[in-house]
Design a protein around this motif. Structure first.
Motif, PDB file in Angstrom:
ATOM      1  N   MET A   1       0.837  -1.168   0.000  1.00  0.00           N
ATOM      2  CA  MET A   1       0.000   0.000   0.000  1.00  0.00           C
ATOM      3  C   MET A   1       0.884   1.233   0.000  1.00  0.00           C
ATOM      4  O   MET A   1       1.921   1.279   0.623  1.00  0.00           O
ATOM      5  N   ILE A   2       0.452   2.246  -0.716  1.00  0.00           N
ATOM      6  CA  ILE A   2       1.149   3.520  -0.742  1.00  0.00           C
ATOM      7  C   ILE A   2       0.249   4.545  -0.074  1.00  0.00           C
ATOM      8  O   ILE A   2      -0.927   4.631  -0.373  1.00  0.00           O
ATOM      9  N   LEU A   3       0.814   5.294   0.824  1.00  0.00           N
ATOM     10  CA  LEU A   3       0.077   6.342   1.516  1.00  0.00           C
ATOM     11  C   LEU A   3       0.669   7.668   1.096  1.00  0.00           C
ATOM     12  O   LEU A   3       1.876   7.879   1.200  1.00  0.00           O
ATOM     13  N   GLU A  24     -17.000  13.885  -5.984  1.00  0.00           N
ATOM     14  CA  GLU A  24     -16.708  14.243  -7.371  1.00  0.00           C
ATOM     15  C   GLU A  24     -15.864  13.175  -8.068  1.00  0.00           C
ATOM     16  O   GLU A  24     -16.085  12.875  -9.235  1.00  0.00           O
ATOM     17  N   CYS A  25     -14.925  12.609  -7.342  1.00  0.00           N
ATOM     18  CA  CYS A  25     -14.021  11.610  -7.922  1.00  0.00           C
ATOM     19  C   CYS A  25     -14.547  10.186  -7.759  1.00  0.00           C
ATOM     20  O   CYS A  25     -13.893   9.241  -8.198  1.00  0.00           O
ATOM     21  N   ARG A  26     -15.695  10.056  -7.105  1.00  0.00           N
ATOM     22  CA  ARG A  26     -16.309   8.745  -6.867  1.00  0.00           C
ATOM     23  C   ARG A  26     -15.342   7.788  -6.169  1.00  0.00           C
ATOM     24  O   ARG A  26     -15.205   6.625  -6.535  1.00  0.00           O
ATOM     25  N   ALA A  27     -14.667   8.348  -5.179  1.00  0.00           N
ATOM     26  CA  ALA A  27     -13.686   7.580  -4.417  1.00  0.00           C
ATOM     27  C   ALA A  27     -14.303   7.129  -3.090  1.00  0.00           C
ATOM     28  O   ALA A  27     -15.035   7.888  -2.458  1.00  0.00           O
ATOM     29  N   PRO A  28     -14.005   5.920  -2.679  1.00  0.00           N
ATOM     30  CA  PRO A  28     -14.502   5.444  -1.380  1.00  0.00           C
ATOM     31  C   PRO A  28     -13.997   6.318  -0.232  1.00  0.00           C
ATOM     32  O   PRO A  28     -12.916   6.906  -0.310  1.00  0.00           O
ATOM     33  N   ARG A  29     -14.760   6.374   0.815  1.00  0.00           N
ATOM     34  CA  ARG A  29     -14.420   7.183   1.989  1.00  0.00           C
ATOM     35  C   ARG A  29     -13.054   6.826   2.556  1.00  0.00           C
ATOM     36  O   ARG A  29     -12.326   7.691   3.044  1.00  0.00           O
ATOM     37  N   SER A  33      -8.875  11.081   3.583  1.00  0.00           N
ATOM     38  CA  SER A  33      -9.316  11.513   4.909  1.00  0.00           C
ATOM     39  C   SER A  33      -8.473  12.682   5.396  1.00  0.00           C
ATOM     40  O   SER A  33      -7.337  12.866   4.985  1.00  0.00           O
ATOM     41  N   MET A  34      -9.082  13.455   6.278  1.00  0.00           N
ATOM     42  CA  MET A  34      -8.383  14.569   6.898  1.00  0.00           C
ATOM     43  C   MET A  34      -7.951  14.141   8.297  1.00  0.00           C
ATOM     44  O   MET A  34      -8.743  13.581   9.054  1.00  0.00           O
ATOM     45  N   GLN A  35      -6.711  14.396   8.616  1.00  0.00           N
ATOM     46  CA  GLN A  35      -6.166  14.025   9.908  1.00  0.00           C
ATOM     47  C   GLN A  35      -6.352  15.165  10.906  1.00  0.00           C
ATOM     48  O   GLN A  35      -6.640  16.292  10.531  1.00  0.00           O
ATOM     49  N   ARG A  36      -6.178  14.876  12.170  1.00  0.00           N
ATOM     50  CA  ARG A  36      -6.354  15.894  13.220  1.00  0.00           C
ATOM     51  C   ARG A  36      -5.395  17.072  13.079  1.00  0.00           C
ATOM     52  O   ARG A  36      -5.703  18.179  13.489  1.00  0.00           O
ATOM     53  N   ASP A  37      -4.227  16.828  12.508  1.00  0.00           N
ATOM     54  CA  ASP A  37      -3.248  17.912  12.346  1.00  0.00           C
ATOM     55  C   ASP A  37      -3.499  18.753  11.094  1.00  0.00           C
ATOM     56  O   ASP A  37      -2.728  19.632  10.764  1.00  0.00           O
ATOM     57  N   GLY A  38      -4.577  18.456  10.365  1.00  0.00           N
ATOM     58  CA  GLY A  38      -4.918  19.218   9.163  1.00  0.00           C
ATOM     59  C   GLY A  38      -4.363  18.636   7.883  1.00  0.00           C
ATOM     60  O   GLY A  38      -4.667  19.119   6.801  1.00  0.00           O
ATOM     61  N   SER A  39      -3.531  17.608   7.996  1.00  0.00           N
ATOM     62  CA  SER A  39      -2.995  16.978   6.789  1.00  0.00           C
ATOM     63  C   SER A  39      -4.077  16.086   6.168  1.00  0.00           C
ATOM     64  O   SER A  39      -5.045  15.705   6.813  1.00  0.00           O
ATOM     65  N   VAL A  40      -3.897  15.796   4.905  1.00  0.00           N
ATOM     66  CA  VAL A  40      -4.839  14.954   4.173  1.00  0.00           C
ATOM     67  C   VAL A  40      -4.103  13.679   3.768  1.00  0.00           C
ATOM     68  O   VAL A  40      -2.997  13.746   3.238  1.00  0.00           O
ATOM     69  N   SER A  41      -4.715  12.544   4.035  1.00  0.00           N
ATOM     70  CA  SER A  41      -4.118  11.259   3.672  1.00  0.00           C
ATOM     71  C   SER A  41      -4.900  10.631   2.532  1.00  0.00           C
ATOM     72  O   SER A  41      -6.133  10.607   2.564  1.00  0.00           O
ATOM     73  N   ILE A  42      -4.183  10.140   1.557  1.00  0.00           N
ATOM     74  CA  ILE A  42      -4.775   9.422   0.433  1.00  0.00           C
ATOM     75  C   ILE A  42      -4.227   8.003   0.503  1.00  0.00           C
ATOM     76  O   ILE A  42      -3.020   7.799   0.405  1.00  0.00           O
ATOM     77  N   THR A  43      -5.113   7.037   0.678  1.00  0.00           N
ATOM     78  CA  THR A  43      -4.670   5.648   0.837  1.00  0.00           C
ATOM     79  C   THR A  43      -5.468   4.697  -0.058  1.00  0.00           C
ATOM     80  O   THR A  43      -6.237   3.880   0.431  1.00  0.00           O
ATOM     81  N   LYS A  52      -9.389   7.688 -10.718  1.00  0.00           N
ATOM     82  CA  LYS A  52      -9.930   8.229  -9.463  1.00  0.00           C
ATOM     83  C   LYS A  52      -8.828   8.866  -8.625  1.00  0.00           C
ATOM     84  O   LYS A  52      -9.015   9.938  -8.050  1.00  0.00           O
ATOM     85  N   VAL A  53      -7.688   8.212  -8.554  1.00  0.00           N
ATOM     86  CA  VAL A  53      -6.554   8.764  -7.795  1.00  0.00           C
ATOM     87  C   VAL A  53      -6.091  10.070  -8.440  1.00  0.00           C
ATOM     88  O   VAL A  53      -5.847  11.063  -7.750  1.00  0.00           O
ATOM     89  N   ASP A  54      -6.000  10.088  -9.756  1.00  0.00           N
ATOM     90  CA  ASP A  54      -5.601  11.293 -10.479  1.00  0.00           C
ATOM     91  C   ASP A  54      -6.593  12.424 -10.229  1.00  0.00           C
ATOM     92  O   ASP A  54      -6.197  13.574 -10.029  1.00  0.00           O
ATOM     93  N   CYS A  55      -7.871  12.103 -10.210  1.00  0.00           N
ATOM     94  CA  CYS A  55      -8.909  13.095  -9.937  1.00  0.00           C
ATOM     95  C   CYS A  55      -8.718  13.705  -8.551  1.00  0.00           C
ATOM     96  O   CYS A  55      -8.780  14.930  -8.392  1.00  0.00           O
ATOM     97  N   ILE A  56      -8.470  12.863  -7.562  1.00  0.00           N
ATOM     98  CA  ILE A  56      -8.263  13.350  -6.190  1.00  0.00           C
ATOM     99  C   ILE A  56      -7.074  14.300  -6.136  1.00  0.00           C
ATOM    100  O   ILE A  56      -7.165  15.399  -5.584  1.00  0.00           O
TER     101      ILE A  56
END
Length: 82
Positions: A1-3, A24-29, A33-43, A52-56
């Protein structure tokens, strides 16, 4: 897996932004996700639809530019396929 971890100014993205991008990108939840520190994780899983990944990534980049943020991106767990 790549995070992919995207850290931007705390006000660059909101929870609503993340929900809208997922829709919009029809990506699963679980992919975005948004982390508590304000960063965004794509997994996305290894077999994720590349479009879909490119759209995100494109939407996150567009929002960053629109809001004058300068996000830092980094890949975590970039292991070779098994």
């Amino acid at each position: 897996m790549i995070l992919l971890v995207l850290a931007a100014y705390a006000s660059a993205f909101t929870a609503t932004d993340i929900r809208n991008i997922r829709a919009e990108c029809r990506a699963p939840r679980t992919w975005l996700s948004m982390q508590r520190d304000g960063s965004v994780s794509i997994t996305p899983p290894r077999n994720a639809d590349v479009k879909k990944v490119d759209c995100i990534l494109a939407r996150l980049k567009a929002l960053s530019i629109e809001r004058g943020a300068s996000p830092n991106m980094g890949f975590v767990g970039n292991e070779a396929p098994q």
